[in-house]
Design a protein around this motif. Structure first.
Motif, PDB file in Angstrom:
ATOM      1  N   GLY A  50       0.849  -1.193   0.000  1.00  0.00           N
ATOM      2  CA  GLY A  50       0.000   0.000   0.000  1.00  0.00           C
ATOM      3  C   GLY A  50       0.878   1.235   0.000  1.00  0.00           C
ATOM      4  N   ASN A  51       0.736   2.069   1.024  1.00  0.00           N
ATOM      5  CA  ASN A  51       1.604   3.243   1.150  1.00  0.00           C
ATOM      6  C   ASN A  51       2.698   3.037   2.201  1.00  0.00           C
ATOM      7  OD1 ASN A  51       0.299   4.763  -0.821  1.00  0.00           O
ATOM      8  ND2 ASN A  51      -1.222   5.547   0.621  1.00  0.00           N
ATOM      9  N   ASP A  52       2.778   1.839   2.747  1.00  0.00           N
ATOM     10  CA  ASP A  52       3.840   1.507   3.704  1.00  0.00           C
ATOM     11  C   ASP A  52       5.010   0.862   2.958  1.00  0.00           C
ATOM     12  OD1 ASP A  52       2.293   2.411   5.833  1.00  0.00           O
ATOM     13  OD2 ASP A  52       1.435   0.413   6.211  1.00  0.00           O
ATOM     14  N   ILE A  53       6.196   1.038   3.526  1.00  0.00           N
ATOM     15  CA  ILE A  53       7.404   0.433   2.974  1.00  0.00           C
ATOM     16  C   ILE A  53       8.043  -0.423   4.058  1.00  0.00           C
ATOM     17  CG2 ILE A  53       9.726   0.875   2.070  1.00  0.00           C
ATOM     18  CD1 ILE A  53       8.699   3.468   0.900  1.00  0.00           C
ATOM     19  N   ARG A  54       8.553  -1.571   3.658  1.00  0.00           N
ATOM     20  CA  ARG A  54       9.280  -2.442   4.585  1.00  0.00           C
ATOM     21  C   ARG A  54      10.693  -2.667   4.063  1.00  0.00           C
ATOM     22  NH1 ARG A  54       6.392  -4.724   8.608  1.00  0.00           N
ATOM     23  NH2 ARG A  54       4.111  -4.484   8.492  1.00  0.00           N
ATOM     24  N   THR A 109      15.439   6.878   3.728  1.00  0.00           N
ATOM     25  CA  THR A 109      13.993   6.851   3.507  1.00  0.00           C
ATOM     26  C   THR A 109      13.683   7.599   2.213  1.00  0.00           C
ATOM     27  OG1 THR A 109      13.364   8.946   4.565  1.00  0.00           O
ATOM     28  CG2 THR A 109      13.765   7.051   6.022  1.00  0.00           C
ATOM     29  N   PRO A 110      12.463   7.489   1.687  1.00  0.00           N
ATOM     30  CA  PRO A 110      12.106   8.228   0.459  1.00  0.00           C
ATOM     31  C   PRO A 110      12.285   9.736   0.576  1.00  0.00           C
ATOM     32  CG  PRO A 110      10.498   6.516   0.881  1.00  0.00           C
ATOM     33  CD  PRO A 110      11.382   6.555   2.087  1.00  0.00           C
ATOM     34  N   LYS A 133       7.150   8.045   7.065  1.00  0.00           N
ATOM     35  CA  LYS A 133       8.327   7.982   6.195  1.00  0.00           C
ATOM     36  C   LYS A 133       8.159   6.973   5.063  1.00  0.00           C
ATOM     37  CE  LYS A 133      10.713  11.118   8.299  1.00  0.00           C
ATOM     38  NZ  LYS A 133      11.025  12.394   7.614  1.00  0.00           N
ATOM     39  N   GLY A 134       6.912   6.580   4.815  1.00  0.00           N
ATOM     40  CA  GLY A 134       6.654   5.671   3.703  1.00  0.00           C
ATOM     41  C   GLY A 134       6.348   6.434   2.435  1.00  0.00           C
ATOM     42  N   VAL A 135       5.367   5.971   1.687  1.00  0.00           N
ATOM     43  CA  VAL A 135       4.973   6.607   0.426  1.00  0.00           C
ATOM     44  C   VAL A 135       4.003   7.734   0.713  1.00  0.00           C
ATOM     45  CG1 VAL A 135       3.916   6.250  -1.833  1.00  0.00           C
ATOM     46  CG2 VAL A 135       5.245   4.413  -0.767  1.00  0.00           C
ATOM     47  N   THR A 136       4.264   8.895   0.097  1.00  0.00           N
ATOM     48  CA  THR A 136       3.338  10.021   0.190  1.00  0.00           C
ATOM     49  C   THR A 136       2.694  10.201  -1.171  1.00  0.00           C
ATOM     50  OG1 THR A 136       4.737  11.099   1.854  1.00  0.00           O
ATOM     51  CG2 THR A 136       3.063  12.460   0.774  1.00  0.00           C
ATOM     52  N   ALA A 140       0.437   9.996   4.055  1.00  0.00           N
ATOM     53  CA  ALA A 140       1.697   9.268   3.924  1.00  0.00           C
ATOM     54  C   ALA A 140       1.645   7.964   4.708  1.00  0.00           C
ATOM     55  CB  ALA A 140       2.849  10.128   4.417  1.00  0.00           C
ATOM     56  N   GLY A 141       2.308   6.949   4.175  1.00  0.00           N
ATOM     57  CA  GLY A 141       2.426   5.686   4.882  1.00  0.00           C
ATOM     58  C   GLY A 141       3.630   5.707   5.806  1.00  0.00           C
TER      59      GLY A 141
END
Length: 315
Positions: free
Chosen positions: A220-224, A244-245, A268-271, A277-278
């Motif tokens: 989704g909008n989260d990053i691992r 981070t992005p 700090k994930g996807v905006t 933002a995720g």
């Protein structure tokens, strides 16, 4: 009217496919849209259409072959002049609705129509680009161009501009919105094929493929991601830099952290272009030095707690 078989240039034993093929060829050759202002071509086209409406219709063809109706579709012995039609016209049939009665009307603008709803125009879509005579002059939207492009993981997260090659050889710069996902589509309006008869141009439909990242995955909008940490950082804790992005930040690693410990960096994930933002989830991986370390080995040899059972919780 002449014998419909003669008009279409086929024999009485011709198959349905042969009759249809003959009609298509003659109709395309004599269609008024290809001969504007030519009254002879229009008359020929009407004759061809009327003939096909007799022998191109299975029921009417059987009646004509049996002598029940004439070449104009009227019952044998029927005089159209006695029923409000001129000689040789395509006027109405007998009135009253008795057995065997029917109505046959001709409309130049529509290519002919019978009481059963059979229309020679139904075949014109194959002859004139799927529009028929009535739609030939109607505005129509141009063709949509479908293309595909691959963007990097970072491009998909941050957005950017990508040059894309069109099917017609043109290259255009396309804006990649921040947060786009693998499999999504970008529509560029008005840059496709030219419209017909004054219609609007088509669009460009771009299918997006996102290339994988060597150390990150997206949910989704989260990053691992996995983050290697030294034994000292894991045991004593400390600040560890994380990419981070949105840039590099310092992550606080708690003392006595094990491999598998997961820490969250909120926001700090996807905006995405439109949305919240995720988060970035960082999984710690305790990593020993390559090639070993003699001092560390000596320490462990004399470490009294070295005999603890790390698998106790799995039993």
């Amino acid at each position: 009217m002449r014998d419909p078989y003669e008009v279409l240039g086929v024999s009485k034993g011709a198959s349905e496919a042969e009759i249809k093929k003959a009609f298509r060829s003659l109709a395309k050759k004599n269609h008024p849209d290809t001969h504007p202002g030519d009254t002879k071509a229009q008359a020929k086209f009407q004759e061809i259409s009327a003939a096909y409406e007799i022998v191109g219709d299975k029921e009417k063809r059987a009646k004509f072959d049996a002598g029940e109706i004439d070449a104009s579709g009227n019952p044998r012995g029927f005089d159209p002049r006695q029923h409000g039609s001129g000689p040789g016209g395509f006027g109405g049939g007998r009135q009253g609705g008795g057995p065997g009665d029917f109505h046959f009307t001709w409309d130049n603008s529509r290519g002919g129509e019978t009481q059963e709803g059979f229309r020679a125009e139904d075949l014109f879509s194959d002859l004139f680009g799927g529009r028929g005579r009535r739609g030939a002059r109607q505005p129509a939207k141009g063709e949509d161009f479908a293309v595909a492009t691959t963007v990097s993981f970072d491009e998909a997260i941050k957005g950017g501009t990508r040059r894309v090659m069109m099917p017609n050889g043109e290259q255009i710069d396309v804006k990649i919105p921040a947060g786009i996902k693998d499999g999504q589509q970008i529509r560029v309006k008005g840059r496709g094929g030219a419209g017909r008869n004054g219609g609007p141009p088509g669009d460009i439909l771009i299918d997006i493929k996102v290339a994988p990242h060597p150390g990150m995955t997206r949910e989704g909008n989260d990053i691992r991601m996995d983050l290697p940490v030294s034994l000292k950082e894991a045991v004593l804790g400390g600040k560890v830099p994380v990419t981070t992005p949105s840039g590099t930040v310092a992550l606080s690693v708690p003392a006595n952290s094990n491999t598998g410990t997961t820490l969250r960096l909120k926001g700090k994930g996807v905006t995405p272009a439109n949305g919240a933002a995720g988060d970035l989830y960082v999984r710690l991986v305790v990593t020993l030095p390559d090639g070993g370390d003699a001092e560390l080995a000596a320490f462990v040899e004399g470490w009294k707690a070295a005999d603890y059972d790390p698998r106790a919780k799995t039993k």
